[in-house]
Design an enzyme around this catalytic site. Structure first.
Site, PDB file in Angstrom:
ATOM      1  N   ASP A   4      46.937  55.264  69.985  1.00 41.84           N
ATOM      2  CA  ASP A   4      48.138  54.539  70.416  1.00 41.84           C
ATOM      3  C   ASP A   4      47.792  53.099  70.794  1.00 41.84           C
ATOM      4  O   ASP A   4      47.348  52.819  71.901  1.00 41.84           O
ATOM      5  CB  ASP A   4      48.768  55.268  71.607  1.00 41.84           C
ATOM      6  CG  ASP A   4      50.058  54.615  72.079  1.00 41.84           C
ATOM      7  OD1 ASP A   4      50.478  53.611  71.479  1.00 41.84           O
ATOM      8  OD2 ASP A   4      50.636  55.114  73.063  1.00 41.84           O
TER       9      ASP A   4
ATOM     10  N   HIS B 103      25.348  53.794  61.706  1.00 42.84           N
ATOM     11  CA  HIS B 103      25.470  55.189  62.168  1.00 42.84           C
ATOM     12  C   HIS B 103      24.531  55.465  63.337  1.00 42.84           C
ATOM     13  O   HIS B 103      24.673  56.481  64.030  1.00 42.84           O
ATOM     14  CB  HIS B 103      25.178  56.147  61.015  1.00 42.84           C
ATOM     15  CG  HIS B 103      25.935  57.429  61.086  1.00 42.84           C
ATOM     16  ND1 HIS B 103      26.186  58.097  62.271  1.00 42.84           N
ATOM     17  CD2 HIS B 103      26.514  58.187  60.122  1.00 42.84           C
ATOM     18  CE1 HIS B 103      26.859  59.203  62.029  1.00 42.84           C
ATOM     19  NE2 HIS B 103      27.089  59.270  60.732  1.00 42.84           N
TER      20      HIS B 103
END
Length: 478
Positions: A400, A174
């Site tokens: 995509d 993180h």
């Protein structure tokens, strides 16, 4: 609490050394390792994915993502960036497994959700350990030590291929990024994959922290400054949290909130969704009615700071998160209508998300981290926290990757109807996390799929999951 001592690897004299930014380099971020698992019901070209990622991380600025994490002599985190990436010191770790069978025929792959009939009401699905094993290679990292004690790159790419589907997992501590930072990375990767390298955004904050001064001069006190836990309260809270871990087994699970059910909720959908999660915890976990419940929602600062510190024309691949806190007695969440809790959450959003309030909140965060090594908490020593991290704005389901598709899987059926899927879009997204501390009562909203269903991942007591499942069978959704 003392900080664990590590055995660092030798420093490479030619590395570029950069300190971590102010919202990146803290103990909590360094203790959380997250694998973001994307399922595609298409066959993707793993080598094409790898080559495009390599090309991205060779670009100016973006090379920072190939850094090695270190802890210096003063205990501060810093990045060491190799002068050049090569086989012995790559920009990222890469692994590929090809099972060669349909995903439904693989023991673990068949357990990864994707477009199953969900009906009109919420449903609970297990999140078995087998899914976590698919997200990571067998020798993949699990802890901070796997980075600071080895010359390991920050990013890991793991691809699992089936005859009709592909799992793509991106890992990192993180300290590297938040959800929106990961989105910037993924969009840049896709741009390179599609040959649109001229559209890759400039990398923001390579060796300077744009948020360094944020919180240094707050103009007003934070809304909940009087509810901040003292050191004694933090100790009591920590001990109670530890006892909870020891006394009650926990388990992970996935909740699917169908589009039709979400549309039936009365007010703004996301506030209702947060209220739904809080209500599920309070109603199905033995919590005294008078006990304080703090609902923490992670908040991206990018929109608030877009006009000055974090312009959207640049890619800020780091952490820019704060939080909002809604404090309520458990009885109000359990006994009042769901709309009441949702209204309180929206009220908090309106109050605590102003520029001045977030300046004040970040000031408290930074001061508390510097003094204690832990974040500022609000409420009281015996409170129950329910954490919500929402990835919806990152729109991971809309990514995509069609330019890497080399074969289509079977059409997914929802409620018996064939869905005209767009190729190369994830059909399921799940975090797989490893942490030094329990993430119990924390929920992650992975986002909304192509059919409008929301997916939540959470960690609760095992008995709480069982009670929730029984309640759903009885038609008790809230």
């Amino acid at each position: 609490m003392g900080r664990k001592r590590f055995h660092p690897v030798p420093v490479v004299a030619t590395d570029t050394v950069i300190p971590l930014h102010s919202l990146d380099g803290n103990h909590i971020n360094a203790s959380i390792l997250l694998y973001c698992l994307l399922r595609f019901d298409d066959v993707l070209d793993a080598e094409k994915l790898r080559a495009a990622l390599q090309k991205l991380l060779d670009r100016d600025g973006w090379r920072k993502l190939g850094a090695r994490l270190r802890i210096n002599d003063t205990g501060k985190y810093e990045y060491h960036i190799p002068q050049a990436f090569n086989d012995s010191r790559p920009a990222f770790t890469y692994s590929h497994v090809n099972h060669g069978v349909p995903i439904a025929e693989h023991p673990a792959g068949s357990q990864v959700p994707s477009g199953q009939p969900v009906g009109d009401s919420p449903s609970i699905l297990p999140a078995p350990p087998e899914i976590a094993k698919l997200a990571s290679p067998a020798d993949g990292p699990r802890t901070l030590a796997d980075y600071v004690e080895h010359d390991r790159p920050q990013i890991g790419l793991h691809v699992v291929s089936f005859a009709d589907a592909t799992l793509v997992s991106i890992s990192g501590l993180h300290t590297l990024w938040d959800a929106m930072g990961r989105k910037e990375f993924l969009l840049a990767w896709i741009a390179v994959l599609e040959g649109r390298e001229d559209e890759v955004k400039p990398f923001s904050g390579f060796d300077e922290d744009p948020l360094r001064e944020l919180g240094s001069q707050p103009s007003e006190p934070f809304d909940l400054v009087d509810r901040r836990l003292s050191m004694l309260q933090l100790l009591v809270y920590g001990l109670r949290h530890k006892f909870e871990q020891v006394a009650h087994d926990e388990d992970a699970g996935v909740i699917c909130i169908p589009a039709k059910f979400l549309a039936s909720l009365r007010d703004e959908a996301m506030a209702e969704l947060d209220g739904f999660s809080a209500r599920a915890v309070v109603k199905h976990t033995p919590i005294r009615s008078a006990r304080t419940v703090t609902l923490f929602n992670a908040l991206s600062l990018r929109g608030i700071l877009a006009d000055e510190l974090l312009p959207s024309t640049d890619a800020y691949v780091a952490n820019a998160i704060s939080g909002i806190n809604t404090i309520l007695p458990a009885r109000d969440i359990a006994e009042r209508p769901l709309g009441y809790t949702a209204a309180k959450i929206r009220q908090t959003l309106g109050t605590q998300t102003t520029r001045d309030q977030q300046e004040a909140c970040v000031a408290l965060m930074k001061e508390t981290f510097a003094r204690t090594g832990y974040p500022a908490l609000f409420g009281d020593a015996t409170m129950q926290m329910v954490l919500m991290t929402n990835w919806s704005k990152a729109k991971f389901f809309d990514l995509d990757f069609s330019s890497a598709v080399v074969g289509r899987g079977d059409a997914v059926e929802i409620g018996g109807d064939d869905v005209a899927r767009k190729p190369g879009r994830p059909t399921y997204v799940q975090p797989v996390s490893f942490s030094d501390f329990s993430t119990r009562y924390a929920f992650n909203v992975a986002g909304k799929d192509a059919n409008g269903n929301y997916w939540l991942y959470g960690v609760l007591r095992k008995k709480t999951w069982a009670r929730m499942a029984e309640a759903l069978k009885r038609g008790e959704y809230c």
